[in-house]
Write an enzyme that holds these catalytic residues in place. Structure first.
Site, PDB file in Angstrom:
ATOM      1  N   GLY A  72      45.318  34.281  40.520  1.00  0.00           N
ATOM      2  CA  GLY A  72      45.656  33.438  41.673  1.00  0.00           C
ATOM      3  C   GLY A  72      45.159  32.013  41.475  1.00  0.00           C
ATOM      4  O   GLY A  72      45.891  31.035  41.675  1.00  0.00           O
ATOM      5  N   THR A  73      43.919  31.919  41.061  1.00  0.00           N
ATOM      6  CA  THR A  73      43.311  30.606  40.818  1.00  0.00           C
ATOM      7  C   THR A  73      44.082  29.837  39.750  1.00  0.00           C
ATOM      8  O   THR A  73      44.294  28.623  39.865  1.00  0.00           O
ATOM      9  CB  THR A  73      41.854  30.806  40.327  1.00  0.00           C
ATOM     10  OG1 THR A  73      41.169  31.609  41.288  1.00  0.00           O
ATOM     11  CG2 THR A  73      41.147  29.484  40.164  1.00  0.00           C
TER      12      THR A  73
ATOM     13  N   ASP B  67      38.367  42.447  36.556  1.00  0.00           N
ATOM     14  CA  ASP B  67      39.492  43.369  36.365  1.00  0.00           C
ATOM     15  C   ASP B  67      40.107  43.284  34.968  1.00  0.00           C
ATOM     16  O   ASP B  67      40.843  44.170  34.559  1.00  0.00           O
ATOM     17  CB  ASP B  67      40.591  43.102  37.396  1.00  0.00           C
ATOM     18  CG  ASP B  67      40.187  43.532  38.793  1.00  0.00           C
ATOM     19  OD1 ASP B  67      39.045  43.987  38.955  1.00  0.00           O
ATOM     20  OD2 ASP B  67      41.008  43.403  39.716  1.00  0.00           O
TER      21      ASP B  67
ATOM     22  N   GLY C 177      39.710  47.347  40.630  1.00  0.00           N
ATOM     23  CA  GLY C 177      40.880  47.296  39.755  1.00  0.00           C
ATOM     24  C   GLY C 177      42.106  47.407  40.621  1.00  0.00           C
ATOM     25  O   GLY C 177      42.639  48.493  40.843  1.00  0.00           O
ATOM     26  N   ARG C 178      42.500  46.250  41.156  1.00  0.00           N
ATOM     27  CA  ARG C 178      43.601  46.206  42.124  1.00  0.00           C
ATOM     28  C   ARG C 178      44.898  46.677  41.487  1.00  0.00           C
ATOM     29  O   ARG C 178      45.584  47.537  42.006  1.00  0.00           O
ATOM     30  CB  ARG C 178      43.740  44.762  42.597  1.00  0.00           C
ATOM     31  CG  ARG C 178      44.662  44.542  43.728  1.00  0.00           C
ATOM     32  CD  ARG C 178      44.824  43.059  43.986  1.00  0.00           C
ATOM     33  NE  ARG C 178      43.679  42.454  44.647  1.00  0.00           N
ATOM     34  CZ  ARG C 178      43.059  41.367  44.225  1.00  0.00           C
ATOM     35  NH1 ARG C 178      43.446  40.769  43.117  1.00  0.00           N
ATOM     36  NH2 ARG C 178      42.052  40.867  44.899  1.00  0.00           N
TER      37      ARG C 178
ATOM     38  N   GLU D 205      40.651  51.490  42.199  1.00  0.00           N
ATOM     39  CA  GLU D 205      41.074  51.272  43.593  1.00  0.00           C
ATOM     40  C   GLU D 205      42.589  51.193  43.764  1.00  0.00           C
ATOM     41  O   GLU D 205      43.127  51.562  44.804  1.00  0.00           O
ATOM     42  CB  GLU D 205      40.425  50.010  44.174  1.00  0.00           C
ATOM     43  CG  GLU D 205      40.895  48.723  43.557  1.00  0.00           C
ATOM     44  CD  GLU D 205      40.400  47.477  44.296  1.00  0.00           C
ATOM     45  OE1 GLU D 205      40.041  46.520  43.623  1.00  0.00           O
ATOM     46  OE2 GLU D 205      40.395  47.475  45.536  1.00  0.00           O
TER      47      GLU D 205
ATOM     48  N   TYR E 120      30.978  46.337  45.152  1.00  0.00           N
ATOM     49  CA  TYR E 120      30.417  44.988  44.989  1.00  0.00           C
ATOM     50  C   TYR E 120      29.198  44.961  44.073  1.00  0.00           C
ATOM     51  O   TYR E 120      28.834  43.906  43.577  1.00  0.00           O
ATOM     52  CB  TYR E 120      30.098  44.386  46.365  1.00  0.00           C
ATOM     53  CG  TYR E 120      31.370  44.179  47.165  1.00  0.00           C
ATOM     54  CD1 TYR E 120      32.289  43.211  46.783  1.00  0.00           C
ATOM     55  CD2 TYR E 120      31.680  44.983  48.258  1.00  0.00           C
ATOM     56  CE1 TYR E 120      33.477  43.039  47.467  1.00  0.00           C
ATOM     57  CE2 TYR E 120      32.860  44.814  48.956  1.00  0.00           C
ATOM     58  CZ  TYR E 120      33.761  43.837  48.558  1.00  0.00           C
ATOM     59  OH  TYR E 120      34.944  43.669  49.230  1.00  0.00           O
ATOM     60  N   MET E 121      28.601  46.158  43.841  1.00  0.00           N
ATOM     61  CA  MET E 121      27.416  46.174  42.978  1.00  0.00           C
ATOM     62  C   MET E 121      27.759  45.851  41.534  1.00  0.00           C
ATOM     63  O   MET E 121      26.925  45.329  40.798  1.00  0.00           O
ATOM     64  CB  MET E 121      26.740  47.547  43.050  1.00  0.00           C
ATOM     65  CG  MET E 121      26.145  47.805  44.417  1.00  0.00           C
ATOM     66  SD  MET E 121      25.568  49.470  44.580  1.00  0.00           S
ATOM     67  CE  MET E 121      24.113  49.389  43.558  1.00  0.00           C
TER      68      MET E 121
END
Ligand SMILES: Nc1ncnc2c1ncn2[C@@H]1O[C@H](COP(=O)(O)OP(=O)(O)O)[C@@H](O)[C@H]1O
Ligand SMILES: O=P(O)(O)OC[C@H]1O[C@](O)(COP(=O)(O)O)[C@@H](O)[C@@H]1O
Ligand SMILES: [Mg+2]
Length: 528
Positions: free
Chosen positions: A271-272, A300, A344-345, A399, A451-452
């Site tokens: 995205g960035t 990812d 891992g979208r 995920e 988040y860890m």
């Protein structure tokens, strides 16, 4: 002999003749090639897809003795790095980045220093792929023509150039970190600042909280120097803060102009990078003398063409700890099942690598490989067998896996990324109900270390990668490139045009040796 056409790759492959083959062989060959092609086309997951995009809309006649040259020319053109000189008339000067060698002691006791010519030439290249596949059916084969001929494909070598396009005194450099957190962000910020200072840049700022930091009046820019960033690599996170969503490209460029920024370093994921490309194009349109350089950041590992992105190794190491804990819990419980959900979208790299490195996963589920839960070959039935055989089991799920089994919400986050349904909680519930239904006991221990795994500081291997990428980002800016990103290809450091790395997310190839190694390690069957 009949001509045949291979379609579905973007380009049309026209084969007029195949020496030493019968027409029957041709048809067979054609079919197997086509099926490989179709499997690869569905998902933009392989280098081949990228390469084939190079010749999009063109017809390649592989009988033409010069086809490789044409192909390579087009590839070279596609990998060409946008440069300030494309639409401005800027003249270079000798670099201020010196590599000095101590060569001896002078009579007055002072060391004599010699400048070594350790610069990278603009014509230096690194090889993009190094395996020569002998047939399209070789494991993981990425072929250009039906015979899988070897074609050298080169990308631009990164590093300091002898000539630079900015006066360090007049440079104002800005750094911004966007998207989600990733181990190593601080290491990259730190190296960018160090390297800018070595060139002689004194005016360096940090933009707070991603792209929104350009336009939100309440967010103040942060002056940066060696002193400020000296120890930031000792902690995870980003000194500057991150955010998703944010701002309009025109508004950001207005702010860049107002702040008189001449070098912008953007750390972020796909995205960035899309944002970085849009900013570069708008700056070009306004004929601004600014170098915009991206540094790919994502745990990812879903950026095309590169060996890996920084933060990925560290995330895998942390994820592995969660799998180890799940194993201990499951193994110590009466009929225990350890379930770990990892980020891992759209890509299952973290789940695959953490499963491989821990060696304790029995079932690894990733977005790229569909699976059934129910039925004779489903995950639940296999889990029953595992429990009978071993008394415990460990599942690692990415995920983005199995989203088709869940109810979609159509929700999106501030950046426009789909908000996924929770496959971990769903699996936990399904497994619990299944064992209850069959009148058996199962003690499920669910771990969600989301988040860890990304809030930690970079491990040694990522710290080195960040160091090189950060330094190369600055070298790229001084060399006058803009609209590029830095990366590692086949262990060599390179510059790539932003557009080439974000056409789609990089995905795990289910035909790759790595996924097959994962299957060998877990011992899991197909769940279809
Ligand atoms: N296509 C796009 N064009 C311009 N900006 C984008 C685009 N996609 C995302 N962005 C911006 O990039 C930033 C980071 O995007 P995001 O998808 O959250 O993270 P990542 O860069 O890690 O993929 C956000 O501020 C978002 O608004
Ligand atoms: O909760 P957040 O901050 O949106 O982050 C979650 C996302 O972070 C990721 O690990 C990485 O995403 P980015 O590369 O876009 O930062 C995704 O797989 C995951 O969906
Ligand atoms: Mg992303």
């Amino acid at each position: 002999m009949a001509n045949y056409t291979l379609q579905g790759l973007g380009p049309t492959y026209v084969k007029k003749n195949k020496p030493h083959s019968s027409d029957n062989d041709l048809i067979k060959f054609n079919t197997s090639w086509r099926s490989i092609v179709h499997r690869k086309k569905k998902r933009c997951r392989s280098l081949l897809m990228k390469i084939n995009a190079v010749v999009n809309d063109s017809t390649f006649d592989f009988e033409d003795s010069d086809w490789k040259i044409h192909y390579q020319d087009q590839f070279e053109e596609r990998m060409r790095l946008p440069h300030l000189n494309d639409n401005l008339n800027v003249t270079p000067r000798q670099t201020t980045f010196f590599l000095k060698n101590r060569v001896g002691r002078l009579a007055d006791g002072i060391d004599s220093l010699e400048e070594k010519s350790n610069y990278v030439d603009d014509n230096d290249r690194a090889l993009l792929r190094v395996i020569k596949f002998s047939s399209p059916t070789s494991a993981g084969a990425e072929c250009i023509d039906p015979y899988c001929n070897w074609v050298e494909l080169w990308v631009h070598r990164a590093g300091p150039r002898k000539q630079i396009y900015f006066e360090p005194d007049s440079v104002k450099a800005a750094i911004v970190t966007c998207g989600g957190l990733c181990p190593g962000l601080n290491d990259v910020i730190r190296q960018i600042v160090f390297t800018l200072e070595v060139y002689g840049v004194k005016n360096i700022i940090g933009i707070p909280f991603g792209y929104r930091g350009f336009v939100d009046e309440e967010l103040l820019e942060m002056p940066l120097s060696r002193d400020v960033v000296q120890n930031i690599n000792l902690a995870g996170g980003s000194l500057l803060g991150v955010s998703r969503g944010g701002a309009d490209v025109n508004d950001i460029v207005d702010r860049i102009q107002a702040k008189q920024i001449s070098m912008l370093f953007i750390l972020g994921g796909n995205g960035t990078h899309a944002g970085g490309k849009a900013l570069h194009e708008e700056c070009q349109r306004r004929r601004m003398k600014i170098s915009i350089i991206c540094v790919p950041k994502t745990i990812d590992n879903d950026i095309l063409l590169m060996d890996k992105t920084f933060g990925f190794d560290t995330a895998v190491e942390e994820a592995q700890k969660a799998i180890n804990s799940a194993y201990i819990e499951a193994h110590s419980a009466y009929k225990g099942i350890g379930l770990v959900k990892l980020m891992g979208r759209s890509s299952g790299f973290i789940a695959m690598h953490a499963s491989l490195s821990s060696g304790q996963t029995d079932i690894c589920l990733i977005p790229e490989v569909p699976f059934n839960l129910e039925g004779q070959y489903g995950v639940l039935k296999y889990l029953e067998k595992l429990m009978q055989k071993k008394g415990s089991a460990v599942i690692c799920v990415a995920e983005g896996a199995g989203q088709e089994l869940l109810q979609r919400s159509n929700a999106i986050d501030a950046s426009g990324n789909a908000v996924l349904a929770d496959i971990g909680v769903y699996l936990q519930q399904k497994i619990k109900n299944h064992f209850k239904d069959i009148g058996d006991h199962a003690d499920i221990k669910y771990i969600d270390p989301t988040y860890m795994i990304r809030a930690v500081r970079a491990n040694a291997s990522d710290a080195i990668l960040c160091t090189v990428l950060g330094q190369n980002a600055v070298h790229g800016a001084f060399a006058g490139f803009s609209g590029i990103t830095v990366g590692i290809c086949n262990t060599h450091y390179v510059y790539l045009p932003i557009s080439e790395v974000i056409e789609c997310p990089r995905l795990v190839d289910p035909d790759s040796r790595m996924w097959h190694r994962c299957l060998t390690s877990t011992g899991q069957p197909d769940f279809i």
